[in-house]
Design a protein around this motif. Structure first.
Motif, PDB file in Angstrom:
ATOM      1  N   THR A  59       0.829  -1.202   0.000  1.00 49.11           N
ATOM      2  CA  THR A  59       0.000   0.000   0.000  1.00 49.11           C
ATOM      3  C   THR A  59       0.860   1.246   0.000  1.00 49.11           C
ATOM      4  OG1 THR A  59      -1.854  -1.061   1.131  1.00 49.11           O
ATOM      5  CG2 THR A  59      -1.686   1.321   1.345  1.00 49.11           C
ATOM      6  N   LEU A  60       1.878   1.270   0.842  1.00 46.87           N
ATOM      7  CA  LEU A  60       2.732   2.454   0.944  1.00 46.87           C
ATOM      8  C   LEU A  60       3.511   2.699  -0.343  1.00 46.87           C
ATOM      9  CD1 LEU A  60       3.124   4.545   3.145  1.00 46.87           C
ATOM     10  CD2 LEU A  60       5.166   3.303   3.897  1.00 46.87           C
ATOM     11  N   GLY A  67      -1.244   6.391   5.192  1.00 49.29           N
ATOM     12  CA  GLY A  67      -0.611   5.141   4.779  1.00 49.29           C
ATOM     13  C   GLY A  67       0.469   4.711   5.757  1.00 49.29           C
ATOM     14  N   TRP A  68       1.268   5.651   6.224  1.00 51.21           N
ATOM     15  CA  TRP A  68       2.298   5.362   7.212  1.00 51.21           C
ATOM     16  C   TRP A  68       1.660   4.950   8.543  1.00 51.21           C
ATOM     17  CZ3 TRP A  68       7.083   4.008   7.412  1.00 51.21           C
ATOM     18  CH2 TRP A  68       7.797   4.125   8.604  1.00 51.21           C
ATOM     19  N   LEU A  77       0.594   1.361   8.277  1.00 48.81           N
ATOM     20  CA  LEU A  77       1.719   0.431   8.342  1.00 48.81           C
ATOM     21  C   LEU A  77       2.120   0.158   9.790  1.00 48.81           C
ATOM     22  CD1 LEU A  77       3.717  -1.179   6.591  1.00 48.81           C
ATOM     23  CD2 LEU A  77       5.255   0.804   6.691  1.00 48.81           C
ATOM     24  N   LEU A  81       0.013   9.746   2.037  1.00 48.95           N
ATOM     25  CA  LEU A  81       1.207   9.252   2.727  1.00 48.95           C
ATOM     26  C   LEU A  81       1.033   9.171   4.239  1.00 48.95           C
ATOM     27  CD1 LEU A  81       4.162  10.942   0.805  1.00 48.95           C
ATOM     28  CD2 LEU A  81       3.192   8.662   0.510  1.00 48.95           C
TER      29      LEU A  81
END
Length: 326
Positions: free
Chosen positions: A244-245, A284-285, A288, A281
């Protein structure tokens, strides 16, 4: 004066209630909020290809074709997934996170709130209007619309076959968004294919990283139970998070590179960089590190607004450049 009593005055009210109920359910079938946001993708292609402002007639045709096509596409997805969705409701797990996809009734066809005939008529009618309007734009737009629909059908058919079907959804959105680009520039000159290719790649990366994998992530327990093969269900959330990232980073870069190569000014580039960081971003981070279905849905919801926000930024950016003397 004679007053006639009875149930007659209630009939129009009942009819209006029935119409309103059906309209709400059709909105849910087409995932109306997500469909409306998805209109921005071909409109963004049109703006980038035609410049600012695009021809009014082309812009209106593109908007109408994109709206009807988007609502038809999401309804078609629910028709194709009818059997699977019925099984999903039988084993649905509770989730307290907000999902932008279910503003309105969720899968009304699978829940028996809408007849199959009504759903098919609605889908065919919208698709026919979109195809007709696309033909008025250019035959290339019709070909791209048909390509997007064909890829979507293949994606639905592969639900329990392979997790790599996420690539098809990226190609679907790439074709869908590119219809707007080719509405403005249907016959690129020799050597002029780089920018539309980069645009298609940008939209595909956004779809895969911002919507597809993370939407599957939110349903991973149900998908495993039903045998649906997705990246999170088959390869685990760590692999899904890294993938994804990667795609989100590619979408962030595309959001800067495509407008820059298209001649857009500093305000547009700064705006798209900030939008990509905030909408793609950063969540997304966070996903994670966290890995929860709620965080995945948060990314999905936020990323869904990325194309409309970028479209708005590109429309407003020239005025900002002039105001700042850039």
């Amino acid at each position: 004066m004679t007053v006639v009593s009875g149930g007659t005055p209630g009939r129009p009210r009942a009819a209006l209630t029935a119409i309103r109920t059906t309209a709400v359910r059709l909105y849910g079938l087409s995932r109306g909020t997500q469909a409306a946001l998805s209109v921005a993708q071909p409109c963004l292609g049109l703006l980038l290809a035609a410049g600012m402002p695009p021809p009014a007639g082309t812009a209106l045709l593109c908007l109408a074709a994109a709206t009807t096509g988007s609502f038809a596409g999401f309804a078609l997805h629910d028709l194709m997934d009818l059997r699977l969705d019925r099984s999903r409701f039988a084993h649905q797990r509770p989730c307290d996170a907000f999902d932008i996809d279910i503003v309105g009734p969720r899968h009304p066809l699978a829940q028996g709130k809408l007849s199959t005939v009504t759903a098919v008529v609605w889908t065919v009618l919208l698709a026919s209007v979109s195809l007709t309007l696309s033909a008025l734009l250019d035959p290339v737009c019709v070909a791209l619309f048909v390509t997007a629909v064909s890829l979507q059908l293949a994606y639905c058919a592969l639900a329990t076959v392979t997790a790599y079907k996420f690539l098809l959804t990226g190609l679907t959105v790439a074709a869908w968004a590119s219809a707007g680009w080719f509405a403005a520039d249907p016959r690129p000159e020799a050597g002029g294919w780089l920018l539309p290719a980069l645009f298609a790649g940008w939209m595909a990366a956004w779809e895969i990283g911002g919507r597809n994998i993370v939407n599957d992530w939110a349903d991973v327990e149900e998908d495993r139970h039903l045998g649906v093969r997705t990246v999170p269900a088959v390869y685990g959330v760590r692999t899904a998070g890294l993938l994804t990232l990667v795609f989100l980073a590619a979408a962030w870069a595309g959001g800067i590179a495509v407008p820059a190569l298209g001649g857009h000014g500093p305000a547009a580039l700064l705006g798209t960089a900030i939008a990509g960081t905030w909408l793609l971003l950063a969540p997304g981070w966070r996903l994670l590190r966290d890995g929860s279905p709620q965080t995945a849905l948060g990314l999905f919801n936020r990323a869904s607004f990325y194309p409309p926000v970028v479209l708005l930024l590109l429309v407003c950016a020239p005025a900002a450049d002039r105001a700042l003397g850039l």
